[in-house]
Design a protein around this motif. Structure first.
Motif, PDB file in Angstrom:
ATOM      1  N   VAL A   7      -1.546  12.626   0.343  1.00  0.00           N
ATOM      2  CA  VAL A   7      -2.706  11.782   0.609  1.00  0.00           C
ATOM      3  C   VAL A   7      -3.553  12.393   1.723  1.00  0.00           C
ATOM      4  N   ARG A   8      -2.918  12.878   2.764  1.00  0.00           N
ATOM      5  CA  ARG A   8      -3.659  13.505   3.876  1.00  0.00           C
ATOM      6  C   ARG A   8      -4.404  14.755   3.402  1.00  0.00           C
ATOM      7  N   HIS A   9      -3.731  15.535   2.566  1.00  0.00           N
ATOM      8  CA  HIS A   9      -4.349  16.752   2.031  1.00  0.00           C
ATOM      9  C   HIS A   9      -5.566  16.394   1.173  1.00  0.00           C
ATOM     10  N   MET A  10      -5.429  15.396   0.335  1.00  0.00           N
ATOM     11  CA  MET A  10      -6.536  14.983  -0.528  1.00  0.00           C
ATOM     12  C   MET A  10      -7.673  14.361   0.289  1.00  0.00           C
ATOM     13  N   ARG A 134      -1.021  -3.118  -8.412  1.00  0.00           N
ATOM     14  CA  ARG A 134      -0.706  -1.739  -8.780  1.00  0.00           C
ATOM     15  C   ARG A 134       0.075  -1.057  -7.659  1.00  0.00           C
ATOM     16  N   PRO A 135       0.992  -0.176  -8.028  1.00  0.00           N
ATOM     17  CA  PRO A 135       1.675   0.613  -6.992  1.00  0.00           C
ATOM     18  C   PRO A 135       0.629   1.409  -6.201  1.00  0.00           C
ATOM     19  N   LEU A 136       0.763   1.437  -4.901  1.00  0.00           N
ATOM     20  CA  LEU A 136      -0.217   2.128  -4.065  1.00  0.00           C
ATOM     21  C   LEU A 136      -0.393   3.599  -4.459  1.00  0.00           C
ATOM     22  N   PRO A 137       0.670   4.342  -4.779  1.00  0.00           N
ATOM     23  CA  PRO A 137       0.444   5.728  -5.188  1.00  0.00           C
ATOM     24  C   PRO A 137      -0.504   5.854  -6.386  1.00  0.00           C
ATOM     25  N   GLU A 138      -0.394   4.944  -7.350  1.00  0.00           N
ATOM     26  CA  GLU A 138      -1.272   4.963  -8.523  1.00  0.00           C
ATOM     27  C   GLU A 138      -2.727   4.732  -8.102  1.00  0.00           C
ATOM     28  N   VAL A 139      -2.941   3.806  -7.200  1.00  0.00           N
ATOM     29  CA  VAL A 139      -4.283   3.512  -6.701  1.00  0.00           C
ATOM     30  C   VAL A 139      -4.867   4.740  -6.002  1.00  0.00           C
ATOM     31  N   LEU A 140      -4.068   5.407  -5.194  1.00  0.00           N
ATOM     32  CA  LEU A 140      -4.564   6.541  -4.423  1.00  0.00           C
ATOM     33  C   LEU A 140      -4.856   7.749  -5.306  1.00  0.00           C
ATOM     34  N   VAL A 141      -4.018   7.992  -6.310  1.00  0.00           N
ATOM     35  CA  VAL A 141      -4.309   9.061  -7.254  1.00  0.00           C
ATOM     36  C   VAL A 141      -5.627   8.746  -7.962  1.00  0.00           C
ATOM     37  N   HIS A 142      -5.833   7.494  -8.333  1.00  0.00           N
ATOM     38  CA  HIS A 142      -7.092   7.093  -8.962  1.00  0.00           C
ATOM     39  C   HIS A 142      -8.272   7.330  -8.019  1.00  0.00           C
TER      40      HIS A 142
END
Length: 176
Positions: A7-10, A134-142
């Motif tokens: 997440v930090r990298h993105m 939604r799982p937070l990882p899914e939201v962040l990838v989106h």
């Protein structure tokens, strides 16, 4: 699925690419930025605005996460956009300033993210007012994928005008 480091990298990539796009777009007059170009949101400025709107929506949703991210508190004063094409600011300079503010918030928020917070679910309402979970990882990838999708459109629109944004590959981003 993803880690806090991802997440930090993105977040850093997002800021780097937005800085590059805005630097090139700044060479155009407002009329060229506003000209209809057949993109999903019409023009270059319409597409830049859409990214501001979508990021504002998602960041406001993240601000309601149970972790209570302190970095997202400034978003409380911003109204939740009612439409994905709602103009948030007037003119390119104001768009660029808002983009820099949001990107700084995203980077700051990413530093605050913990594995425990990342493991949680985000409850929110979509644009139709329907409850979502939604799982937070899914939201962040989106979130990051959506930004990349529309930045790809912007690099194409700028390229059609003879302007080169330069290398856009994640792997080419300078080290922190």
């Amino acid at each position: 699925m993803i880690s806090c480091d991802y997440v930090r990298h993105m977040a850093r990539y997002n800021r780097w690419m937005n800085d590059k796009l805005y630097a090139v777009a700044a060479t155009l007059p407002q009329t060229a930025l506003d000209a209809e170009r057949g993109a999903f949101f019409g023009s270059i400025s319409g597409t830049l605005n859409h990214l501001l709107v979508a990021d504002t929506i998602w960041l406001k949703r993240l601000a309601a996460h149970p972790a209570g991210f302190a970095s997202l508190k400034p978003l409380q004063e911003l109204a939740m956009p009612a439409r994905l094409d709602l103009p948030l600011v007037d003119g390119f300079a104001a768009q660029q300033q808002r983009r820099q503010q949001l990107d700084a918030l995203i980077v700051q928020w990413s530093q605050e993210l913990t594995p425990a917070a990342l493991a949680q679910v985000l409850d929110y309402h979509n644009m139709r007012g329907e409850a979502q979970s939604r799982p937070l990882p899914e939201v962040l990838v989106h979130l990051f994928n959506h930004q990349t999708h529309h930045r790809g459109q912007l690099t194409t629109l700028l390229s059609q005008l003879g302007l080169d944004v330069g290398v856009t590959d994640l792997i080419a981003m300078p080290a922190a």
